[in-house]
Design a protein around this motif. Structure first.
Motif, PDB file in Angstrom:
ATOM      1  N   ASP A  72      -3.676 -23.367  27.467  1.00 27.83           N
ATOM      2  CA  ASP A  72      -3.119 -22.838  28.818  1.00 27.83           C
ATOM      3  C   ASP A  72      -1.693 -22.202  28.259  1.00 27.83           C
ATOM      4  OD1 ASP A  72      -1.110 -24.777  28.312  1.00 27.83           O
ATOM      5  OD2 ASP A  72      -1.114 -25.917  30.054  1.00 27.83           O
ATOM      6  N   ASP A  73      -1.572 -21.113  29.257  1.00 26.60           N
ATOM      7  CA  ASP A  73      -0.332 -20.306  28.918  1.00 26.60           C
ATOM      8  C   ASP A  73       0.974 -20.988  28.754  1.00 26.60           C
ATOM      9  OD1 ASP A  73      -2.041 -18.136  29.312  1.00 26.60           O
ATOM     10  OD2 ASP A  73      -1.550 -17.604  31.519  1.00 26.60           O
ATOM     11  N   VAL A  74       1.258 -22.196  29.329  1.00 24.73           N
ATOM     12  CA  VAL A  74       2.405 -22.936  28.904  1.00 24.73           C
ATOM     13  C   VAL A  74       2.349 -23.139  27.529  1.00 24.73           C
ATOM     14  CG1 VAL A  74       3.790 -24.820  29.474  1.00 24.73           C
ATOM     15  CG2 VAL A  74       2.748 -23.598  31.253  1.00 24.73           C
ATOM     16  N   SER A  75       1.193 -23.435  26.895  1.00 29.58           N
ATOM     17  CA  SER A  75       1.436 -23.874  25.407  1.00 29.58           C
ATOM     18  C   SER A  75       1.337 -22.589  24.640  1.00 29.58           C
ATOM     19  CB  SER A  75      -0.014 -24.567  25.074  1.00 29.58           C
ATOM     20  OG  SER A  75      -0.108 -25.567  25.803  1.00 29.58           O
ATOM     21  N   ILE A  76       0.721 -21.606  24.990  1.00 34.63           N
ATOM     22  CA  ILE A  76       0.576 -20.176  24.086  1.00 34.63           C
ATOM     23  C   ILE A  76       1.791 -19.567  23.875  1.00 34.63           C
ATOM     24  CG2 ILE A  76      -0.901 -18.161  23.867  1.00 34.63           C
ATOM     25  CD1 ILE A  76      -3.212 -19.298  25.331  1.00 34.63           C
ATOM     26  N   VAL A  77       2.585 -19.383  24.967  1.00 30.17           N
ATOM     27  CA  VAL A  77       3.917 -18.647  24.842  1.00 30.17           C
ATOM     28  C   VAL A  77       4.949 -19.165  23.676  1.00 30.17           C
ATOM     29  CG1 VAL A  77       5.715 -17.673  26.396  1.00 30.17           C
ATOM     30  CG2 VAL A  77       3.431 -17.752  27.238  1.00 30.17           C
ATOM     31  N   PRO A  78       5.308 -20.300  23.839  1.00 33.78           N
ATOM     32  CA  PRO A  78       6.199 -20.933  22.685  1.00 33.78           C
ATOM     33  C   PRO A  78       5.409 -20.631  21.253  1.00 33.78           C
ATOM     34  CG  PRO A  78       5.852 -22.422  24.456  1.00 33.78           C
ATOM     35  CD  PRO A  78       4.683 -21.602  24.644  1.00 33.78           C
ATOM     36  N   ASP A  79       4.306 -20.762  21.366  1.00 33.93           N
ATOM     37  CA  ASP A  79       3.444 -20.545  19.603  1.00 33.93           C
ATOM     38  C   ASP A  79       3.544 -19.137  19.729  1.00 33.93           C
ATOM     39  OD1 ASP A  79       2.278 -21.934  17.761  1.00 33.93           O
ATOM     40  OD2 ASP A  79       0.596 -20.865  18.437  1.00 33.93           O
ATOM     41  N   LYS A  80       3.440 -18.445  20.569  1.00 33.50           N
ATOM     42  CA  LYS A  80       3.493 -17.056  19.959  1.00 33.50           C
ATOM     43  C   LYS A  80       4.897 -16.605  19.630  1.00 33.50           C
ATOM     44  CE  LYS A  80      -0.118 -14.931  22.855  1.00 33.50           C
ATOM     45  NZ  LYS A  80      -0.269 -13.895  24.152  1.00 33.50           N
ATOM     46  N   ILE A  81       6.030 -17.199  20.281  1.00 33.76           N
ATOM     47  CA  ILE A  81       7.547 -16.735  20.038  1.00 33.76           C
ATOM     48  C   ILE A  81       7.506 -17.373  18.541  1.00 33.76           C
ATOM     49  CG2 ILE A  81       9.908 -17.670  20.358  1.00 33.76           C
ATOM     50  CD1 ILE A  81       8.936 -17.384  23.424  1.00 33.76           C
ATOM     51  N   VAL A  82       7.276 -18.608  18.196  1.00 34.24           N
ATOM     52  CA  VAL A  82       7.743 -19.040  16.989  1.00 34.24           C
ATOM     53  C   VAL A  82       6.786 -18.245  15.908  1.00 34.24           C
ATOM     54  CG1 VAL A  82       7.060 -21.084  15.460  1.00 34.24           C
ATOM     55  CG2 VAL A  82       7.846 -21.334  17.657  1.00 34.24           C
ATOM     56  N   SER A  83       5.759 -17.834  15.981  1.00 33.56           N
ATOM     57  CA  SER A  83       4.764 -17.008  15.055  1.00 33.56           C
ATOM     58  C   SER A  83       5.463 -15.804  14.810  1.00 33.56           C
ATOM     59  CB  SER A  83       3.388 -16.751  15.708  1.00 33.56           C
ATOM     60  OG  SER A  83       2.689 -18.074  15.766  1.00 33.56           O
ATOM     61  N   SER A  84       5.882 -15.142  15.850  1.00 33.16           N
ATOM     62  CA  SER A  84       6.586 -13.754  16.002  1.00 33.16           C
ATOM     63  C   SER A  84       7.834 -13.860  15.110  1.00 33.16           C
ATOM     64  CB  SER A  84       6.575 -13.156  17.341  1.00 33.16           C
ATOM     65  OG  SER A  84       5.525 -12.767  17.681  1.00 33.16           O
ATOM     66  N   SER A  85       8.654 -14.945  15.330  1.00 30.16           N
ATOM     67  CA  SER A  85       9.804 -15.137  14.872  1.00 30.16           C
ATOM     68  C   SER A  85       9.509 -15.355  13.225  1.00 30.16           C
ATOM     69  CB  SER A  85      10.662 -16.302  15.393  1.00 30.16           C
ATOM     70  OG  SER A  85      10.688 -16.033  16.523  1.00 30.16           O
ATOM     71  N   THR A  86       8.639 -16.069  13.027  1.00 28.65           N
ATOM     72  CA  THR A  86       8.396 -16.329  11.287  1.00 28.65           C
ATOM     73  C   THR A  86       8.096 -15.128  10.655  1.00 28.65           C
ATOM     74  OG1 THR A  86       7.566 -18.486  11.985  1.00 28.65           O
ATOM     75  CG2 THR A  86       6.797 -17.652   9.842  1.00 28.65           C
ATOM     76  N   TYR A  87       7.059 -14.300  11.415  1.00 32.31           N
ATOM     77  CA  TYR A  87       6.866 -13.108  10.663  1.00 32.31           C
ATOM     78  C   TYR A  87       7.946 -12.366  10.622  1.00 32.31           C
ATOM     79  CZ  TYR A  87       1.789 -14.685  11.035  1.00 32.31           C
ATOM     80  OH  TYR A  87       0.700 -15.360  11.214  1.00 32.31           O
ATOM     81  N   PHE A  88       8.816 -12.037  11.540  1.00 33.40           N
ATOM     82  CA  PHE A  88      10.078 -11.143  11.655  1.00 33.40           C
ATOM     83  C   PHE A  88      10.919 -11.466  10.526  1.00 33.40           C
ATOM     84  CE2 PHE A  88      14.307 -10.257  13.066  1.00 33.40           C
ATOM     85  CZ  PHE A  88      14.178  -8.710  13.130  1.00 33.40           C
ATOM     86  N   ILE A  89      11.214 -12.656  10.469  1.00 32.74           N
ATOM     87  CA  ILE A  89      12.245 -13.388   9.466  1.00 32.74           C
ATOM     88  C   ILE A  89      11.534 -13.146   8.073  1.00 32.74           C
ATOM     89  CG2 ILE A  89      13.290 -15.301   8.341  1.00 32.74           C
ATOM     90  CD1 ILE A  89      13.439 -16.424  11.374  1.00 32.74           C
ATOM     91  N   TYR A  90      10.426 -13.429   7.797  1.00 31.42           N
ATOM     92  CA  TYR A  90       9.594 -13.249   6.598  1.00 31.42           C
ATOM     93  C   TYR A  90       9.686 -11.636   6.156  1.00 31.42           C
ATOM     94  CZ  TYR A  90       5.826 -11.989   3.271  1.00 31.42           C
ATOM     95  OH  TYR A  90       4.932 -11.581   2.440  1.00 31.42           O
ATOM     96  N   SER A  91       9.628 -10.778   7.108  1.00 30.24           N
ATOM     97  CA  SER A  91       9.589  -9.343   6.883  1.00 30.24           C
ATOM     98  C   SER A  91      11.001  -8.952   6.552  1.00 30.24           C
ATOM     99  CB  SER A  91       9.214  -8.572   8.015  1.00 30.24           C
ATOM    100  OG  SER A  91       7.986  -8.842   8.396  1.00 30.24           O
ATOM    101  N   ILE A  92      12.066  -9.447   7.189  1.00 27.13           N
ATOM    102  CA  ILE A  92      13.405  -8.999   6.854  1.00 27.13           C
ATOM    103  C   ILE A  92      13.694  -9.537   5.445  1.00 27.13           C
ATOM    104  CG2 ILE A  92      16.159  -9.250   7.640  1.00 27.13           C
ATOM    105  CD1 ILE A  92      13.955  -7.290   9.177  1.00 27.13           C
ATOM    106  N   VAL A  93      13.682 -10.786   5.194  1.00 27.58           N
ATOM    107  CA  VAL A  93      13.934 -11.321   4.008  1.00 27.58           C
ATOM    108  C   VAL A  93      13.071 -11.042   2.849  1.00 27.58           C
ATOM    109  CG1 VAL A  93      14.047 -13.696   2.786  1.00 27.58           C
ATOM    110  CG2 VAL A  93      14.840 -13.556   5.237  1.00 27.58           C
ATOM    111  N   THR A  94      12.040 -10.631   3.104  1.00 28.71           N
ATOM    112  CA  THR A  94      10.728  -9.969   1.887  1.00 28.71           C
ATOM    113  C   THR A  94      11.754  -8.620   1.587  1.00 28.71           C
ATOM    114  OG1 THR A  94       8.920 -11.409   2.605  1.00 28.71           O
ATOM    115  CG2 THR A  94       8.655  -9.359   1.154  1.00 28.71           C
TER     116      THR A  94
END
Length: 113
Positions: A72-94
């Motif tokens: 359900d959407d309640v579960s997907i939205v936080p997961d998308k935030i964590v995934s997007s944050s992980t990729y963003f931090i990875y990109s900057i640090v890399t």
């Protein structure tokens, strides 16, 4: 996806540490450090999937049978935030570590001449 992103981060970090050492020896990390980094990778990866077991589901009825279509959407939205944050931090640090590694490589090539 999180585990592979963290693994790629470890590769970039290791490349920088090797370049920074100047000796170009790849075993700059001790066995204990490697074990700790692997443990961190496993804990973070497992920690990301545990909430999925407690999420709600969205259902659809197909031919009179109720089936799960997705979380359900309640579960997907936080997961998308964590995934997007992980990729963003990875990109900057890399990007930062790649620039620093390139500078170290340039210094080594200048010293070799």
């Amino acid at each position: 996806a999180t585990a592979s992103t963290i693994g790629k981060f470890y590769i970039v970090l290791h490349r920088y540490v090797v370049m920074r050492s100047g000796s170009m020896v790849e075993d700059v990390w001790s066995e204990r450090t490697s074990y700790i980094l692997t443990l961190i990778l496993l804990i973070l990866s497992f920690g990301r999937i545990v909430p999925l077991f407690f999420n709600g589901f969205a259902y659809a009825v197909v031919d009179g049978v109720k089936i799960v279509t997705y979380y359900d959407d309640v579960s997907i939205v936080p997961d998308k935030i964590v995934s997007s944050s992980t990729y963003f931090i990875y990109s900057i640090v890399t990007i930062i570590l790649t620039i620093l590694s390139s500078r170290e490589l340039y210094k080594l090539s200048r010293n070799a001449e």
